[in-house]
Scaffold this motif. Structure first.
Motif, PDB file in Angstrom:
ATOM      1  N   ASP A  24      -1.568  66.188  11.853  1.00 52.80           N
ATOM      2  CA  ASP A  24      -2.817  66.095  12.606  1.00 52.80           C
ATOM      3  C   ASP A  24      -2.623  65.053  13.697  1.00 52.80           C
ATOM      4  O   ASP A  24      -2.188  63.934  13.425  1.00 52.80           O
ATOM      5  N   GLU A  25      -2.939  65.432  14.931  1.00 57.68           N
ATOM      6  CA  GLU A  25      -2.736  64.544  16.077  1.00 57.68           C
ATOM      7  C   GLU A  25      -3.991  64.490  16.937  1.00 57.68           C
ATOM      8  O   GLU A  25      -4.768  65.442  16.980  1.00 57.68           O
ATOM      9  N   LEU A  26      -4.150  63.387  17.628  1.00 54.41           N
ATOM     10  CA  LEU A  26      -5.180  63.245  18.648  1.00 54.41           C
ATOM     11  C   LEU A  26      -4.471  63.328  19.991  1.00 54.41           C
ATOM     12  O   LEU A  26      -3.527  62.585  20.261  1.00 54.41           O
ATOM     13  N   PHE A  27      -4.898  64.260  20.822  1.00 57.60           N
ATOM     14  CA  PHE A  27      -4.294  64.451  22.137  1.00 57.60           C
ATOM     15  C   PHE A  27      -5.229  63.953  23.226  1.00 57.60           C
ATOM     16  O   PHE A  27      -6.448  64.054  23.112  1.00 57.60           O
ATOM     17  N   CYS A  28      -4.636  63.438  24.289  1.00 57.37           N
ATOM     18  CA  CYS A  28      -5.387  63.008  25.456  1.00 57.37           C
ATOM     19  C   CYS A  28      -4.586  63.439  26.688  1.00 57.37           C
ATOM     20  O   CYS A  28      -3.371  63.268  26.734  1.00 57.37           O
ATOM     21  N   GLU A  60     -14.702  64.968  26.930  1.00 56.83           N
ATOM     22  CA  GLU A  60     -14.321  64.036  27.993  1.00 56.83           C
ATOM     23  C   GLU A  60     -13.876  62.724  27.369  1.00 56.83           C
ATOM     24  O   GLU A  60     -14.424  62.283  26.370  1.00 56.83           O
ATOM     25  N   HIS A  61     -12.873  62.112  27.974  1.00 54.20           N
ATOM     26  CA  HIS A  61     -12.354  60.846  27.465  1.00 54.20           C
ATOM     27  C   HIS A  61     -13.024  59.692  28.206  1.00 54.20           C
ATOM     28  O   HIS A  61     -12.908  59.579  29.430  1.00 54.20           O
ATOM     29  N   TRP A  73      -9.358  64.531  29.129  1.00 54.70           N
ATOM     30  CA  TRP A  73      -9.860  65.262  27.975  1.00 54.70           C
ATOM     31  C   TRP A  73      -9.153  64.778  26.715  1.00 54.70           C
ATOM     32  O   TRP A  73      -7.983  64.404  26.751  1.00 54.70           O
ATOM     33  N   VAL A  74      -9.852  64.823  25.576  1.00 54.45           N
ATOM     34  CA  VAL A  74      -9.263  64.521  24.272  1.00 54.45           C
ATOM     35  C   VAL A  74      -9.628  65.632  23.299  1.00 54.45           C
ATOM     36  O   VAL A  74     -10.680  66.269  23.424  1.00 54.45           O
ATOM     37  N   TRP A  75      -8.725  65.867  22.324  1.00 51.44           N
ATOM     38  CA  TRP A  75      -8.970  66.845  21.269  1.00 51.44           C
ATOM     39  C   TRP A  75      -8.034  66.572  20.098  1.00 51.44           C
ATOM     40  O   TRP A  75      -7.017  65.912  20.244  1.00 51.44           O
ATOM     41  N   HIS A  76      -8.429  67.040  18.915  1.00 50.83           N
ATOM     42  CA  HIS A  76      -7.609  66.956  17.705  1.00 50.83           C
ATOM     43  C   HIS A  76      -6.992  68.326  17.436  1.00 50.83           C
ATOM     44  O   HIS A  76      -7.642  69.347  17.666  1.00 50.83           O
TER      45      HIS A  76
END
Length: 111
Positions: free
Chosen positions: A45-49, A23-24, A31-34
């Motif tokens: 490599d990215e961080l997504f939201c 959870e963001h 939601w967030v994830w790498h």
């Protein structure tokens, strides 16, 4: 994943079992994830939201994300089994040298 209006690719990555969806900022809609992404044509490599319009849509996204993780894990197990089977076959493969006798034809008086 593509952007709504432009349809530009904004995410192109595998959803691996090791990917952690969180959870963001305590929001039940985000939601967030790498992940290692290829949307720009190179691996980074990215961080997504992602923020969804409702709690229900956020939960549905999480469910589909987790289903993708399980599917990837099953395929990974199948690939590992196939690789092991191939390795076993290669280990038992024997290559033997064969001697081939050369036959020469002697010319005769009629030739």
């Amino acid at each position: 994943m593509r952007q709504n209006k432009t349809l530009k690719i904004c995410a192109n990555h595998l959803v691996l079992p090791s990917t952690s969806l969180q959870e963001h900022a305590g929001s039940d809609k985000s939601w967030v994830w790498h992940a290692t992404d290829f949307s720009d044509g190179e691996l980074k490599d990215e961080l997504f939201c992602i923020r969804l319009g409702s709690t229900e849509n956020a939960q549905k996204f999480k469910e589909v994300f987790e289903e993708a993780q399980e599917s990837t894990e099953e395929k990974s197990d199948e690939i590992k089994e196939a690789a092991q089977s191939t390795a076993d076959l290669l280990e038992n493969l024997n290559v033997k040298e064969q001697n081939i006798e050369e036959k020469t034809v002697e010319p005769t008086a009629n030739n």
